[in-house]
Structure formats: structure tokens, C-alpha cells
Enzyme design. Sequence first.
Site, PDB file in Angstrom:
ATOM      1  N   GLN A  26      42.599  35.778  37.431  1.00 57.75           N
ATOM      2  CA  GLN A  26      41.770  35.465  38.600  1.00 57.75           C
ATOM      3  C   GLN A  26      42.518  35.777  39.891  1.00 57.75           C
ATOM      4  O   GLN A  26      43.674  35.378  40.057  1.00 57.75           O
ATOM      5  CB  GLN A  26      41.377  33.972  38.532  1.00 57.75           C
ATOM      6  CG  GLN A  26      40.440  33.512  39.620  1.00 57.75           C
ATOM      7  CD  GLN A  26      39.041  34.130  39.502  1.00 57.75           C
ATOM      8  OE1 GLN A  26      38.554  34.419  38.403  1.00 57.75           O
ATOM      9  NE2 GLN A  26      38.423  34.362  40.632  1.00 57.75           N
ATOM     10  N   LYS A  83      33.088  31.483  33.621  1.00 57.65           N
ATOM     11  CA  LYS A  83      33.306  32.619  32.707  1.00 57.65           C
ATOM     12  C   LYS A  83      33.573  32.098  31.300  1.00 57.65           C
ATOM     13  O   LYS A  83      33.052  32.615  30.308  1.00 57.65           O
ATOM     14  CB  LYS A  83      34.509  33.452  33.169  1.00 57.65           C
ATOM     15  CG  LYS A  83      34.233  34.347  34.363  1.00 57.65           C
ATOM     16  CD  LYS A  83      35.524  35.019  34.823  1.00 57.65           C
ATOM     17  CE  LYS A  83      35.337  35.755  36.124  1.00 57.65           C
ATOM     18  NZ  LYS A  83      36.593  36.135  36.770  1.00 57.65           N
ATOM     19  N   ASP A 100      38.336  43.653  33.073  1.00 54.52           N
ATOM     20  CA  ASP A 100      37.868  43.840  34.448  1.00 54.52           C
ATOM     21  C   ASP A 100      37.790  45.327  34.808  1.00 54.52           C
ATOM     22  O   ASP A 100      37.108  45.702  35.766  1.00 54.52           O
ATOM     23  CB  ASP A 100      38.864  43.179  35.438  1.00 54.52           C
ATOM     24  CG  ASP A 100      38.351  41.849  35.971  1.00 54.52           C
ATOM     25  OD1 ASP A 100      37.125  41.625  35.943  1.00 54.52           O
ATOM     26  OD2 ASP A 100      39.186  41.038  36.417  1.00 54.52           O
TER      27      ASP A 100
END
Length: 283
Positions: free
Chosen positions: A97, A53, A120
Site C-alpha cells: 500500500q 481489498k 498491481d
Amino acid sequence: MTAELLNGREIAKAYRAGLAEEVEKLKAQGITPNLTVVIVGNDGASLSYVRSKNKAAEKIGMSSGIIHLDADVAETELLDTIERLNNDDTVNGILVQVPLPEQISEEKVLEAIAPHKDVDGFHPTNIGRLYTGQRTFVPCTPLGIMELLKHTGPLEGKDVAVIGRSHIVGQPVAKLLTDAHATVTLMHSRTQGMIDKLKHFDVVISAVGAPGLVTGMHLKEGAIVVDVGNSVVDEKLVGDVDFESAKAVASYITPVPGGVGPMTITMVLNNTLLAAKWHNGLE
Ligand code: NAP
């Protein structure tokens, strides 16, 4: 029929080139979008996902950072870290994460991220905004699936089966498909006779994590197949769909790897760009 490949790597590459141009324009105005990823512990797969990412963000001109905390970090320390990032004006997007170690509540952590930095799209506020049609960060995998489906023609009038009802994939993609005027059936582990029903659907999206769940003989001739599943079998990444048999029946199909995965990361970048624009009062 042999299906056309919905090549996520190629589609993601073209999409990211567009994002890079947008980043360039923002930088000319003195704004450098920043994505900061927080990882706890040393799980190899999670570390490599975080690094990818990070690299992807830098490749399109964004700045990016990784905050790496020990596996035994206290929940309060992680929450303090998020608070600091929430208050840091140079940070536009925050990702934590998952999974997190057991001493940490995932729910508490995801709720601690400021909604305007939650790229997200997992914060309850952003989920609520999605379902009430307000401007928000759409979760990245569903958004990536919708981008892939743009390459298959209009969804209006299509009958779509979504297999899997999680909050991060199945449910939000069902919402987005409904908004695109498709008629959606959301299937799950309690759906009776699920596999035999699939023959009725123009589009099948499988987000389960069960290798070989869907094969060519379950599909309608010419169906569009999106395989979200990620499982490791014999050290290889595989999806939910038996690719070879499905390819012989479908009109379009995503491979695993190289289908939905690259689109998910691309949509993290997309949402970070939006966060930077919105933070600076730009549309
Ligand atoms: P999840 O939270 O575990 O949800 C799985 C869903 O599948 C549940 O709704 C479950 O039903 C349903 N299910 C399980 N067995 C089934 C069966 N035999 N028939 C029909 N439905 C069944 O998983 P997730 O987080 O949504 O992820 C799903 C898969 O997508 C995983 O393999 C994950 O690794 C992958 N994934 C890939 C990406 C990507 O970027 N490529 C991103 C996210 C996730 P119940 O609700 O009834 O239990």
C-alpha cells in the site's frame, strides 16, 4: 439527454461472481489463490482500503493476509518482508500500500516485488511487457475502466480524451484504449486550452483529482464520461466531474463514489486469480 449510469458497484458485483466461480474451480484442483497486502503505518484511509481489498478477496473464496509494519520500520526490513513473500509459494499476489513513509523508497520497494506476483502491474518489467504487448498484469484502475467501457459499446473509431498522464492511470489507460482502436489524446496540466477542447471528444476520462474540473458545458452531447478522480470535499468523496450538469449532456457517466473505485479492487482480484493460474501453469 440524461446519461445512463455506469454503475461500478453493480458491474463489479457481476464480475466478482464470475471470479468466485473461477476460484471455486481452482480450489477443486487444490489451488487457493492468495493475496497478501503489506501496509506500513496507521493512516486511516490506507488501512480501510487494505481491509476492503482483504475482505473482497475472502468474499470470493481467496485466502488473504495483511502484514502490518510500524510507521518507523527500516527500509531493509520492508525489503526483507517482500523477499520472504516472493519466496513463499502459498502467496500469489503481493500489494504494498502506498504512500510509504519518507525513510522508504517507493521505487525500490515496487521493484523488489517479484514481477510474477506484482498484481498491481507497477513493476518496470510488467510496464515494459504491457507496452510491448506481452502477457502481464495490467494496472488495476485502467483495467477496471476498460471493463466499464465494455458496457457502452465498441471503442473502435471513437475519439477519447484522457486527462492526467500518471503511470498508474492516465498513461496505461491511453495504451489500452489505443489497443482497442480508439484515437487517444492524452491531456495534462500543460495542455493549452484543454477544457475547450473537450467538446470534440466522444469519450472523456478524467484522472486528475480536481473537483469540478469538467462540467456539462465542456462536453459533447452524448459523450461517455469516466470520472477517476477522488478528492475529499466537506468529508465527502467527490470526483473531477460535476455530476449533475454532466449527466444532462452525457450518454453514460460513472458516479463517484461507486464508479471506478469498485472496479479497481475487482481488478486486483482478477490479477490475483491470473497470478495463481500462471503460477500453476494454467492459462
Ligand atoms: P497524479 O499522479 O497526481 O496525476 C495527476 C495528473 O493530472 C497529472 O498528469 C497532472 O498533469 C494532471 N493535472 C493536474 N492538474 C490538471 C489540470 N488542471 N488540468 C489537466 N490535467 C491536470 O494522480 P493519479 O495517481 O493518476 O490519480 C488521479 C486521480 O485519480 C486522483 O484523484 C486519485 O485519487 C484518483 N484515483 C482513483 C482511483 C480509483 O480507483 N477510483 C485509482 C487511482 C487514482 P502533470 O503531469 O502535467 O502534472
